[in-house]
Each structure stands twice: as structure tokens, then as C-alpha cells.
Design an enzyme around this catalytic site. Sequence first.
Site, PDB file in Angstrom:
ATOM      1  N   HIS B  15       0.914  -0.972   0.142  1.00  0.00           N
ATOM      2  CA  HIS B  15       0.039  -0.259  -0.206  1.00  0.00           C
ATOM      3  C   HIS B  15       0.884   1.429   0.083  1.00  0.00           C
ATOM      4  O   HIS B  15       2.111   1.234   0.177  1.00  0.00           O
ATOM      5  CB  HIS B  15      -0.840   0.050   1.202  1.00  0.00           C
ATOM      6  N   ALA B  16       0.288   2.317  -0.307  1.00  0.00           N
ATOM      7  CA  ALA B  16       1.020   3.713  -0.031  1.00  0.00           C
ATOM      8  C   ALA B  16       2.370   3.725  -0.828  1.00  0.00           C
ATOM      9  O   ALA B  16       2.366   3.545  -1.838  1.00  0.00           O
ATOM     10  CB  ALA B  16       1.041   3.834   1.574  1.00  0.00           C
TER      11      ALA B  16
END
Lengths: 560, 88
Positions: B15-16
Site C-alpha cells: 500500500h501507499a
Amino acid sequence: MEFRGTGIGQGVAVGPVVRMAERLPEPVDRPSHLDPAREEERARASVSVVADDLQRKGAQAGGAAQDVLEAQAMMAEDPTLMDDVVKRLADGKTAERAVYEAFAAFRDLLSSMGGYMGERAADLDDVSQRVVAHLLKVPAPGVPNPGHPFVLVARDLAPADTALLDLTQVLGLVTIDGGPTSHTAILAREKSIVAIVGAADASALADGDTVIVDAENDLVVQSPDADAVAAAKERIAERAARAAAPITPGALADGTAVPLLANLGSADGAAGAVELGAEGVGLFRTEFLFLDADRAPSVSEQQEQYTRLLSAFPGRKVVVRVLDAGADKPLAFLNDAEEENPALGLRGIRALRHAEVILREQLTALATADAATDADLWVMAPMIATVDETRYFTDLCRELGLKTAGVMVETPSAALIADRVLGVADFASIGTNDLTQYTMAADRLLGTVANLQDPWAPAVLRLVAEVGAAGGRLGKPVGICGEAAADPLLAVVLVGLGASTLSMSPSALADVRASLARYTREDAERIARAALAAEGAAEAKQAAKQAAESAPTPTGTTVP
Amino acid sequence: MVERTVRVGSSHGLHARPAKLFTQAAAGSGSSVTIAKAGGAPVNAASILAVIAQGIDHGDEVTVVVDGGDEQRVLDELVELLSTDHDE
């Protein structure tokens, strides 16, 4: 042109206006009069412009912000998203609508996944707004970044917007909605942003207008003349000099000590508060330990935080408020019932009494931290309305080994029977935000009644006077820990009404210290009487101002 | 066409920032790349939204398929990226 609002703090700012574009309405779902290939060209052109813009902002920002902005740039040009847009265009939708729908579908997917993905949903929303704004040829919503210092004019700011404010660029802030206790106002005070909130007519301001934001006089001046600008700049310089003045303990001109304390929401702010001259802590909010938690933190987790806080103030007073849950900060494990009127519901001491084990654990953790450190710990309960509640809390404190137990005065009831409440409690601390909300029957989070949310209201001052007088008669300390204490002139009034300590955002300490030093106790009492006798909040402030101006300048003090 | 299965090393999963680094590399590789979670359908690895939406966590097994271009080198680089912890 001049616009009135509510000034936050005492600052003055001069600069060009940049307006924050408002959130775009949802694009109408109507058939496009262009063919899908042409709409696709438009969509691709806009996502590419937005992506380039985000990349450029990322490179400017550097650090963690760069990663976020680059990720947003990639979201704008995402191939899966564009496939979805093209599919929707084939159904005859406009580019605006297709982009909006495609982003919304992904946003819903991400927020349903929660956690890290949920956080990305907000980033995606922002990208969607930017692309749609570009398609519509209107400014993108959100905090603007014109590349030069500016005065931000907005309807109101969302917490996410305020977090992104670049304080090196924002000279001042003017909001059209919102009152003195709105989240924007609280943030402006915390970060020392010169601000006027609730200036309803400020919607007449346009990008590029020069304005003076005069928080001290609650005034925004549009297109001021050269003399006014020069005078404002002089005041900015004077105020900077005042902030740089040596830090002395809070006192009136005649030497009467008025300890100036800090309002803190976590142990992290302690060092900064000491640096700004806080003589202790007048309100330590403990909610941060409990929010985002589906259960109460353990005694040892709490104890560690309290020890950290108390260690920063050896030999100083630290007033800790036990958990104030309910109303605008509900906690799942404490308030489970839906309430129609949460501000009037099971909150503060009422909720704690309902779940006594949480209160016992918190007081136990506080007592242990107190024993391990040298600070002078006082504890107080929020939302007290009766003597019975006061006795319940102080008895429990004594049982668990806490020396000094007091109450917050936030309800008119507690203020009106302050003599009896203070007969039981060791001290009182007036929370002016809630006391104003409950006295004026005006929701502090509601912009439409913001005009009633003014601690200068004579009814509120009268209640403060009740508590101050009771404290004086019984020899019990009465502090102020609401935002009212951060207003330099109101601070003088509150002392005149019998407050013995003032607690505020550390950023307000310098202005309040300078203001107290200008008046004797006699002056303060006279200024307070003038305010008390007024018809309304605005008149009270005006009357106090006049009374203050007629006070003789104490010898040996320079008037800034 | 080459493929390999690897465990995700980033402590917060894909993620991110790690997702951004991976999709940036995939998009810039000049090859056509897909990524699939064990038991899931492959998605375009150059699509940050598709990659994030897989909900790939630390320790998950993912299969990367590279087609066209300098396949072996691109695969090596992407596998290296996936197995590194970018959240330290």
C-alpha cells in the site's frame, strides 16, 4: 470596504487574497453532445495536466509529501481507471461525469477495505475533484498554493485542509462560516495563524485583493490605503517584538500573580509549552489516549503517558481532566446508546459514573504517576452539574490517593451553586467553551448559531463572576481553561471577575502576559464591571475596551 | 514471458509508498507486467489503483508475470522491489 467577523488572537496580517475554491457539485448525469472519442480526448488531456501538476508539487514539497503527491499523480493517470472511464463514455456520458463515477467506484472499493486503503480513498477524492475541475475549467478545490505568501479566504476549512496549510505561506485566514469555537478557530489559535472567522460578507473578496486582517479589532479591510497598510505593518513589528520579550511569570501591573498555564492534548506539547513560558498545565485533555480505541487503554499504558507529562513540569501544577467522552467525541466502549441530543446526554462525569471501572483505572494510573514524579498533580471531572456528582468524584479521588480534586464548571447549574460545589471540591476550572454553549443554548459546532457562541456574553460573564466570588469567599482557586482565557482583554476581565489562574493554548501566552501587565487588580475589576453591565457580547467587549483605555499607564511599563 | 512468485517484504504490505514504487517501476519498464495474489486474478502492475485494491499484505505470496522487453532483467528488479521492506 470593511468586513466584521470574530478575530482569533491579537495578530495583524497584510497580503493578497487567494480564495479557496469550494467543493465541486456532483457533475450532472446527462448525455454528452460530443462523441465518445472526443470526450476521451478531453478526459485524457485533463488527467495528464493534473498528473503533471501533482508531480511538480511533489518535487517542490519533497519528503513524505512528495510520495503522497506522486502516488496521487499515478492515480490520476491510472490505466485501470481510464479503462473504466472509457467504458462509461461509450454509454454516452460526459467526460466530467465518467471521471467522477470511475473515481467514486474506486473510492468506494478502497474505503470498504478500511485501514491503509481507506486512507487512500481521501487522496483519490482529491484527485477526482482536481480532474473534474480541470474539465470544467474552474479552480481546483482545496488549499491553494499560489507560490507566494497570501491571505486565505475560505467558506470554512476541513480538518484535512488545515493540516496541509503551509504556515510559511499563509499570512492570515478569513472564513465566511464558523464561530470562535469552531475547529478552524481552535486550530488557528493553536498554530498562531492570524484569523477572522465567521466574516459572512467576506465572500465579496476576490483573488488578488489586498486585505488587512486585523484579529484584534475583528476586522477585515479590503483594498486599504497606504497609511493603513503602514500602520498595520508597524503593529506586526510591535507584536513580533512583544513575542521576543523576556518571559516572566504572569502578573498584573501591581504585582498580583496570575499564573499562566497551558492547555495540552498530549504529552508531546509539554516542552514547547515550557519554552513559551507556561508555568504549569491548566488543562490536560486525556481523550487522545482513548480515541481510536475500541477499549480503554490499560492502567500501565496510561501511567506511562501521565508520567511523561508530569516529568516535564517538576514542582509545577498540572491539572488533568479525566476522560471527557460523549457529545462531539463519542467512544464506542463508553457511549453505546444513540442519543438525540448528545451534548445534553450521557457525557463527562455522567458517562464515567456509568462505567466506573474506567474512571477508577484512570485515577489509579494518575495516582501512580503522581507518586513517581515531582509535579503537583490536580485532577478534575468534566460536566459537573450537581453537588452530588462533585462529592462522588472527590470521594473517589481521595479513596485512590489523589491529593487535589476539583471540578470543571461548564454547566450553568454548577456556576449558580458554585458556593456549594466549592464547599466540596478543592478547586474549580471554568471551561468557557461549553459554559457558553450551555448558557446560550447554542451548539458550539453549528455555524448558523455562531453569533451566540461568544464568551463575552454578559450572561456568561455573570456566571464566571458567581464562581469567582464563591472561590474568593471559600479561599478555593478558580481557574479558566476555555478559549476565552486566550483573548488578552477578556483575560483581564476574567481576572477581574475572580479567576486566579488562566490556561490557554501556549501560542497565546505572550499576548496575554503583556496584556495583564498593563492593568492593576483595581483596573481589572473596573473593566470587568463595565463588561458585566453591558447589553450583549459586542457591547461588553466595547465597554471593556473603553474602560481599559481609561486605565492609567502603570509606571515603568511600556505600552506596546 | 517469464514469471516468479515472491513474498512481499514491506511491513505494511503493498500500500501507499511501496505500491507507488512498484507500479512506477512496472510502468517504466517497457514490458507488460501483471501481478496476482495467490488464488487471485492477475491485474495490470502499472495500475496503482488495481495494485492497492488487491489488498496485498506483508508476507503474502504474489506472482509477477513479465511479457516483452528485457523480461528477465525487469522481473529481477520487480522481485527485488517486492521483497524489500520499504516501510523501515
